[in-house]
Write a protein that holds these residues in place. Sequence first.
Motif, short mmCIF file in Angstrom:
data_model
loop_
_atom_site.label_atom_id
_atom_site.label_comp_id
_atom_site.label_asym_id
_atom_site.label_seq_id
_atom_site.Cartn_x
_atom_site.Cartn_y
_atom_site.Cartn_z
N MET A 147 -63.33 40.10 -105.53
CA MET A 147 -62.69 41.00 -104.58
C MET A 147 -63.74 41.85 -103.88
N THR A 148 -63.36 42.44 -102.77
CA THR A 148 -64.27 43.29 -102.02
C THR A 148 -64.27 44.68 -102.62
N ASP A 149 -65.46 45.16 -103.01
CA ASP A 149 -65.51 46.51 -103.57
C ASP A 149 -66.17 47.51 -102.62
N VAL A 150 -66.85 47.02 -101.58
CA VAL A 150 -67.46 47.92 -100.59
C VAL A 150 -67.10 47.41 -99.20
N ILE A 151 -66.66 48.31 -98.35
CA ILE A 151 -66.41 47.98 -96.95
C ILE A 151 -67.32 48.85 -96.08
N PHE A 152 -68.17 48.20 -95.32
CA PHE A 152 -68.99 48.90 -94.34
C PHE A 152 -68.21 48.94 -93.03
N ILE A 153 -68.26 50.07 -92.36
CA ILE A 153 -67.54 50.23 -91.10
C ILE A 153 -68.51 50.71 -90.02
N VAL A 172 -73.23 43.28 -103.89
CA VAL A 172 -73.79 42.03 -103.38
C VAL A 172 -72.97 41.62 -102.17
N PRO A 173 -73.54 40.83 -101.26
CA PRO A 173 -72.81 40.47 -100.04
C PRO A 173 -71.45 39.84 -100.29
N ALA A 174 -71.32 39.04 -101.34
CA ALA A 174 -70.05 38.36 -101.60
C ALA A 174 -68.93 39.33 -101.95
N ARG A 175 -69.29 40.55 -102.31
CA ARG A 175 -68.27 41.56 -102.65
C ARG A 175 -68.20 42.67 -101.59
N ALA A 176 -68.71 42.36 -100.41
CA ALA A 176 -68.73 43.37 -99.35
C ALA A 176 -68.13 42.80 -98.07
N ALA A 177 -67.58 43.69 -97.27
CA ALA A 177 -67.06 43.32 -95.95
C ALA A 177 -67.65 44.27 -94.92
N ASN A 178 -67.71 43.81 -93.69
CA ASN A 178 -68.16 44.66 -92.60
C ASN A 178 -67.13 44.63 -91.48
N VAL A 179 -66.74 45.80 -91.03
CA VAL A 179 -65.72 45.93 -89.99
C VAL A 179 -66.37 46.48 -88.73
N GLY A 180 -66.14 45.85 -87.60
CA GLY A 180 -66.70 46.36 -86.36
C GLY A 180 -66.07 45.71 -85.16
N ASP A 181 -66.40 46.26 -83.98
CA ASP A 181 -65.78 45.79 -82.74
C ASP A 181 -66.58 44.70 -82.05
N MET A 182 -67.83 44.44 -82.49
CA MET A 182 -68.67 43.47 -81.80
C MET A 182 -68.73 42.17 -82.60
N PRO A 204 -53.61 44.33 -102.81
CA PRO A 204 -53.46 43.18 -103.70
C PRO A 204 -52.79 42.01 -102.99
N GLY A 205 -53.39 40.84 -103.10
CA GLY A 205 -52.89 39.64 -102.44
C GLY A 205 -53.48 39.42 -101.08
N GLY A 206 -54.13 40.43 -100.50
CA GLY A 206 -54.75 40.29 -99.19
C GLY A 206 -56.06 39.53 -99.29
N PRO A 207 -56.57 39.04 -98.17
CA PRO A 207 -57.79 38.21 -98.20
C PRO A 207 -59.03 38.94 -98.72
N LEU A 208 -59.08 40.25 -98.62
CA LEU A 208 -60.24 40.98 -99.13
C LEU A 208 -60.10 41.35 -100.60
N SER A 209 -58.93 41.04 -101.18
CA SER A 209 -58.74 41.35 -102.61
C SER A 209 -59.02 40.16 -103.51
N ARG A 210 -59.25 39.00 -102.90
CA ARG A 210 -59.42 37.79 -103.69
C ARG A 210 -60.84 37.69 -104.23
N PRO A 211 -61.01 37.07 -105.41
CA PRO A 211 -62.35 36.91 -105.96
C PRO A 211 -63.21 36.07 -105.02
N PRO A 212 -64.51 36.37 -104.94
CA PRO A 212 -65.40 35.56 -104.10
C PRO A 212 -65.50 34.15 -104.61
N LEU A 213 -65.67 33.20 -103.69
CA LEU A 213 -65.78 31.80 -104.09
C LEU A 213 -67.11 31.54 -104.78
#
Length: 257
Positions: free
Chosen positions: A1-7, A178-188, A248-257
Amino acid sequence: MTDVIFIDLDGTLVDHRGAVFAAIDRIGREAPGATAAPEELAAAWWALEARHMREYLGGGCSFAEHHRRRAAAFLPLLGAPAPADPARLDAWIAECYLPAFEEAWRCYPDVRPGLEALNRLPRPPRLAVLTNGDPAQQRAKLARFGLLEHFEAVLTPTELGSAKPAAYAAACRALRTVPARAANVGDMLSSDVAAAAAAGLTGVWLDRGIDFVTGGPSPAPDASPGPGGGGAVLRIEELTALAELTAPGGPLSRPPL
């Protein structure tokens, strides 16, 4: 799952492009010797910002020097000679440009509700701002709108030693993930989504309907590049939708592949 979200900040949390164009429009209308219409002056300043910001991010000059270079190229368009004294360029930035720019800052209306929705999740993600801007100015924007409290860190090239897209690995290390547990949100799409995906993070495109660079319409969703180019991306139109991806159940909550 994603534990850190960069915005991202500019164009994602705060309308940077709108503030720049509003500031230069005001300055142009107040300059009796301006050589072009206010909208043309704003476009010229925007192009200068892109050019000299690249020099700053590439290590070619300081943040203050990038402002001086912009002012020196722009002042003749207002019918004023560019002074050779750096202190006079600094004074124009501090006394003319920055007050108009800062007065024009606007936070997008979906930002606070979106951050609050994330905080209400059963397991809220850790949040950090990841921006290529100047640390003092970016923190001032967040403080203006009462957003600092939502973020564990505000990461810029000053803290990380590199700008996006090279900064993603350093940002993950700084947040102890680690990158597999992180997401980045942005407009570009290029630097916030595709580049984040190439670095192993999940890229989330906040499509605000406008291209940050050109001011034209944003690309069609089916034309947006995913990891490696050409694939699907996670796309939202408001920051409030990020909580649905993370719940829970969303795409960012799932374990990394």
